[in-house]
Design an enzyme around this catalytic site. Structure first.
Site, PDB file in Angstrom:
ATOM      1  N   CYS A  58      47.780  60.878  43.304  1.00  0.00           N
ATOM      2  CA  CYS A  58      46.345  60.696  43.530  1.00  0.00           C
ATOM      3  C   CYS A  58      45.588  62.019  43.430  1.00  0.00           C
ATOM      4  O   CYS A  58      44.381  62.034  43.178  1.00  0.00           O
ATOM      5  CB  CYS A  58      46.102  60.051  44.891  1.00  0.00           C
ATOM      6  SG  CYS A  58      46.804  60.967  46.275  1.00  0.00           S
ATOM      7  N   ASN A  59      46.276  63.145  43.632  1.00  0.00           N
ATOM      8  CA  ASN A  59      45.616  64.449  43.641  1.00  0.00           C
ATOM      9  C   ASN A  59      45.825  65.273  42.384  1.00  0.00           C
ATOM     10  O   ASN A  59      45.182  66.304  42.212  1.00  0.00           O
ATOM     11  CB  ASN A  59      46.072  65.271  44.849  1.00  0.00           C
ATOM     12  CG  ASN A  59      45.409  64.816  46.121  1.00  0.00           C
ATOM     13  OD1 ASN A  59      44.252  64.397  46.111  1.00  0.00           O
ATOM     14  ND2 ASN A  59      46.131  64.875  47.233  1.00  0.00           N
ATOM     15  N   ARG A  60      46.728  64.849  41.497  1.00  0.00           N
ATOM     16  CA  ARG A  60      47.018  65.672  40.317  1.00  0.00           C
ATOM     17  C   ARG A  60      47.702  64.857  39.234  1.00  0.00           C
ATOM     18  O   ARG A  60      48.395  63.880  39.519  1.00  0.00           O
ATOM     19  CB  ARG A  60      47.919  66.846  40.703  1.00  0.00           C
ATOM     20  CG  ARG A  60      49.334  66.445  41.078  1.00  0.00           C
ATOM     21  CD  ARG A  60      50.191  67.637  41.521  1.00  0.00           C
ATOM     22  NE  ARG A  60      49.709  68.164  42.777  1.00  0.00           N
ATOM     23  CZ  ARG A  60      49.136  69.368  42.930  1.00  0.00           C
ATOM     24  NH1 ARG A  60      49.016  70.174  41.890  1.00  0.00           N
ATOM     25  NH2 ARG A  60      48.727  69.769  44.098  1.00  0.00           N
ATOM     26  N   GLU A 120      55.124  64.635  51.155  1.00  0.00           N
ATOM     27  CA  GLU A 120      55.368  63.569  50.189  1.00  0.00           C
ATOM     28  C   GLU A 120      55.547  64.104  48.774  1.00  0.00           C
ATOM     29  O   GLU A 120      56.227  63.494  47.948  1.00  0.00           O
ATOM     30  CB  GLU A 120      54.208  62.568  50.210  1.00  0.00           C
ATOM     31  CG  GLU A 120      54.098  61.805  51.520  1.00  0.00           C
ATOM     32  CD  GLU A 120      52.900  60.869  51.547  1.00  0.00           C
ATOM     33  OE1 GLU A 120      51.944  61.092  50.768  1.00  0.00           O
ATOM     34  OE2 GLU A 120      52.925  59.922  52.336  1.00  0.00           O
ATOM     35  N   GLY A 193      41.169  50.108  48.874  1.00  0.00           N
ATOM     36  CA  GLY A 193      42.211  50.641  48.009  1.00  0.00           C
ATOM     37  C   GLY A 193      43.583  50.206  48.472  1.00  0.00           C
ATOM     38  O   GLY A 193      43.895  50.252  49.659  1.00  0.00           O
ATOM     39  N   THR A 194      44.408  49.756  47.535  1.00  0.00           N
ATOM     40  CA  THR A 194      45.757  49.288  47.878  1.00  0.00           C
ATOM     41  C   THR A 194      46.829  50.116  47.179  1.00  0.00           C
ATOM     42  O   THR A 194      47.927  49.631  46.916  1.00  0.00           O
ATOM     43  CB  THR A 194      45.925  47.799  47.500  1.00  0.00           C
ATOM     44  OG1 THR A 194      45.599  47.638  46.110  1.00  0.00           O
ATOM     45  CG2 THR A 194      45.025  46.925  48.335  1.00  0.00           C
ATOM     46  N   ILE A 197      48.386  55.613  49.088  1.00  0.00           N
ATOM     47  CA  ILE A 197      47.738  56.135  50.297  1.00  0.00           C
ATOM     48  C   ILE A 197      47.329  54.980  51.204  1.00  0.00           C
ATOM     49  O   ILE A 197      47.503  55.038  52.422  1.00  0.00           O
ATOM     50  CB  ILE A 197      46.529  57.019  49.953  1.00  0.00           C
ATOM     51  CG1 ILE A 197      47.001  58.326  49.315  1.00  0.00           C
ATOM     52  CG2 ILE A 197      45.708  57.331  51.193  1.00  0.00           C
ATOM     53  CD1 ILE A 197      45.877  59.235  48.885  1.00  0.00           C
ATOM     54  N   GLY A 198      46.793  53.912  50.598  1.00  0.00           N
ATOM     55  CA  GLY A 198      46.409  52.750  51.381  1.00  0.00           C
ATOM     56  C   GLY A 198      47.594  52.114  52.090  1.00  0.00           C
ATOM     57  O   GLY A 198      47.507  51.764  53.272  1.00  0.00           O
TER      58      GLY A 198
END
Length: 202
Positions: A58-60, A120, A193-194, A197-198
């Site tokens: 999600c970040n990169r 993670e 959001g699923t 992270i969700g």
């Protein structure tokens, strides 16, 4: 980094986009999901790349690997994702040689994470490299780089208090809710959001 004696690192690159220089909407355009990995590695082979792996979270979204020309990775990323080369050069980055190796170690250790010390990421990195190995894209040098970065990350976590605090975005969200609402009974919470992270937040 004794593994660097096995090959020249001048052709080692990391090409990517991350939370440091782009928002979620831009990062989303360059995301490569599991359903596109076969297409990615086929395109990598067609481009003459023999050693690489892609890390997309999600970040990169980052490609680590060896190439004669770094633009081959940015072109490959834009070809498989929904991002454009113009958007990449506005928001992305290319690191080479020792700078690229330091970046790999920083990512693995959680030093380059949105939540400092994120535990993670090392699992995500290992899974990304394992998939690339299954596809035949991890050679001796890149394999050693990944293994050494994971070993360094474990050593940091074992011998320091680096990951003793908030260590993931989902954990941070829950901690924020706990601090904001001392009594959560009777409260309704809507989670948008699923994705991973969700799920972790749930």
């Amino acid at each position: 980094f004794d593994f660097m004696q096995t090959a020249s690192i001048s052709g080692f690159y990391v090409t990517g986009i991350s939370y440091r220089r782009s928002d979620a909407a831009v990062r989303g355009r360059f995301a490569i999901g599991p359903e596109h990995l076969d297409e990615f590695y086929k395109a990598a082979a067609d481009s003459g790349i023999t050693e690489c792996f892609i890390l997309s979270t999600c970040n990169r979204t980052e490609i680590f690997g060896f190439a004669g020309d770094p633009s081959v990775f940015s072109k490959l990323l834009c070809r498989i994702s929904k991002g454009s080369e113009e958007l990449f050069y506005e928001n992305g980055y290319i690191k080479n040689g020792m700078e690229a190796i330091r970046h790999l170690f920083s990512v693995s250790a959680g030093l380059d994470s949105q939540i400092l010390g994120d535990y993670e990421i090392v699992g995500q990195l290992r899974r990304a490299a394992d998939i690339a190995k299954e596809k035949g894209f991890i050679g001796i040098t890149l394999g050693r780089m990944v293994n050494e970065s994971i070993r360094a990350a474990k050593k940091i976590r074992t011998n320091t208090g680096f990951s003793s605090g908030t260590v993931s975005v989902s954990f941070a969200a829950v901690q924020f809710l706990k601090e904001t609402f001392t009594n959560a009974s009777g409260k309704n919470i809507l989670l948008l959001g699923t994705g991973k992270i969700g799920r972790n937040t749930c």
